[in-house]
Design a protein around this motif. Structure first.
Motif, short mmCIF file in Angstrom:
data_model
loop_
_atom_site.label_atom_id
_atom_site.label_comp_id
_atom_site.label_asym_id
_atom_site.label_seq_id
_atom_site.Cartn_x
_atom_site.Cartn_y
_atom_site.Cartn_z
N ASP A 86 -29.61 33.69 10.06
CA ASP A 86 -30.11 34.25 11.32
C ASP A 86 -29.87 33.36 12.54
O ASP A 86 -29.73 33.86 13.64
N ASP A 87 -29.86 32.05 12.37
CA ASP A 87 -29.76 31.13 13.50
C ASP A 87 -28.33 30.85 13.93
O ASP A 87 -28.11 30.03 14.82
N TYR A 88 -27.37 31.48 13.32
CA TYR A 88 -25.96 31.19 13.61
C TYR A 88 -25.37 32.23 14.55
O TYR A 88 -25.76 33.40 14.54
N HIS A 89 -24.41 31.78 15.35
CA HIS A 89 -23.72 32.66 16.29
C HIS A 89 -22.22 32.44 16.15
O HIS A 89 -21.78 31.36 15.77
N LYS A 90 -21.45 33.46 16.48
CA LYS A 90 -19.99 33.31 16.47
C LYS A 90 -19.49 33.43 17.91
O LYS A 90 -20.04 34.18 18.72
N TYR A 91 -18.46 32.66 18.18
CA TYR A 91 -17.84 32.67 19.50
C TYR A 91 -16.33 32.76 19.33
O TYR A 91 -15.77 32.17 18.41
N SER A 92 -15.71 33.48 20.24
CA SER A 92 -14.25 33.57 20.25
C SER A 92 -13.74 33.10 21.60
O SER A 92 -14.53 32.77 22.50
N LYS A 93 -12.44 33.09 21.77
CA LYS A 93 -11.81 32.67 23.03
C LYS A 93 -12.40 33.43 24.22
O LYS A 93 -12.54 32.87 25.30
N GLU A 94 -12.74 34.69 24.03
CA GLU A 94 -13.28 35.51 25.12
C GLU A 94 -14.62 35.00 25.63
O GLU A 94 -15.03 35.30 26.75
N ASP A 95 -15.34 34.23 24.81
CA ASP A 95 -16.66 33.71 25.20
C ASP A 95 -16.57 32.43 26.03
O ASP A 95 -17.58 31.99 26.58
N PHE A 96 -15.40 31.84 26.13
CA PHE A 96 -15.27 30.53 26.76
C PHE A 96 -15.70 30.52 28.23
O PHE A 96 -16.49 29.67 28.65
N ASP A 97 -15.21 31.47 29.03
CA ASP A 97 -15.48 31.45 30.47
C ASP A 97 -16.96 31.58 30.81
O ASP A 97 -17.42 30.99 31.78
N ASP A 98 -17.71 32.33 30.02
CA ASP A 98 -19.13 32.56 30.30
C ASP A 98 -20.06 31.75 29.40
O ASP A 98 -21.26 32.00 29.37
N PHE A 99 -19.52 30.81 28.65
CA PHE A 99 -20.32 30.08 27.68
C PHE A 99 -21.50 29.35 28.33
O PHE A 99 -22.64 29.47 27.88
N TYR A 100 -21.24 28.60 29.38
CA TYR A 100 -22.34 27.85 30.02
C TYR A 100 -23.41 28.81 30.54
O TYR A 100 -24.59 28.62 30.29
N GLU A 101 -22.97 29.84 31.23
CA GLU A 101 -23.91 30.80 31.83
C GLU A 101 -24.76 31.52 30.78
O GLU A 101 -25.95 31.72 30.95
N ASN A 102 -24.14 31.90 29.66
CA ASN A 102 -24.83 32.69 28.64
C ASN A 102 -25.54 31.87 27.56
O ASN A 102 -26.57 32.30 27.03
N GLU A 103 -24.99 30.73 27.19
CA GLU A 103 -25.48 30.00 26.02
C GLU A 103 -26.16 28.66 26.33
O GLU A 103 -26.79 28.08 25.46
#
Length: 177
Positions: A86-103
């Motif tokens: 449950d505590d794990y998340h997946k990220y792809s290249k598409e998540d890079f630009d908004d990573f700081y803002e979202n995560e």
């Protein structure tokens, strides 16, 4: 003359495995199968050429035989963070630009000390770097406490937590003792 499963594996540089009908890995109704495909298309092509079935095989560390699940498949495994918990998340290249803002940004106020915040930021920076370095066909698995691993998003075989999973070919056209 019919081509044997052993010949098919050898001619195509694939791995020949011994499978069992027993979910526990106990040897019963042993039968050969083929794994080691790079893509689903490769498996599909050989299956059609030789009248073989495409299905999932599983095995645990320490087992000599792969279990024939009988589960037919029409596409490669699609990996996700759900396999990890449950505590794990997946990220792809598409998540890079908004990573700081979202995560990162939404959680900064949750920390009680500079040390906790610094540790969180270091962990998230490592995750961001892994996302940036990931190939287009890979995903990054992470938790709030940091990076876990980078894996192929779609694959023909993988292992996780002492379990091995593979998509391969088997001849279901004859009876097993």
């Amino acid at each position: 003359m019919t081509t044997t499963i052993e010949e098919i594996a050898s001619e195509n540089g694939l791995e020949l495995i011994e499978t069992t009908a027993e979910r526990s890995g106990y040897p019963r109704g042993l039968q050969k199968a083929i794994i080691g495909f790079d893509t689903f298309d490769e498996a599909e092509k050989l299956a059609k050429e030789h009248g073989l079935d495409i299905e999932i095989f599983t095995k645990r560390d320490g087992w000599n035989f792969w279990y024939r699940t009988g589960d037919k498949v029409w596409e490669p495994f699609e990996r996700s963070a759900d396999e990890y918990g449950d505590d794990y998340h997946k990220y792809s290249k598409e998540d890079f630009d908004d990573f700081y803002e979202n995560e990162v940004q939404p959680f900064v106020a949750d920390f009680d000390s500079f040390e906790q915040l610094r540790s969180f930021l270091n962990n998230m920076e490592h995750v961001k770097d892994e996302i940036e370095n990931a190939e287009d066909d890979e995903i990054v698995i992470a938790r709030i406490d940091g990076y876990c691993e980078t894996i192929k998003a779609k694959t023909m075989e993988y292992e996780y937590d002492t379990h091995h999973y593979a998509i391969g070919l088997i001849d279901r056209n004859y009876e097993i003792d």
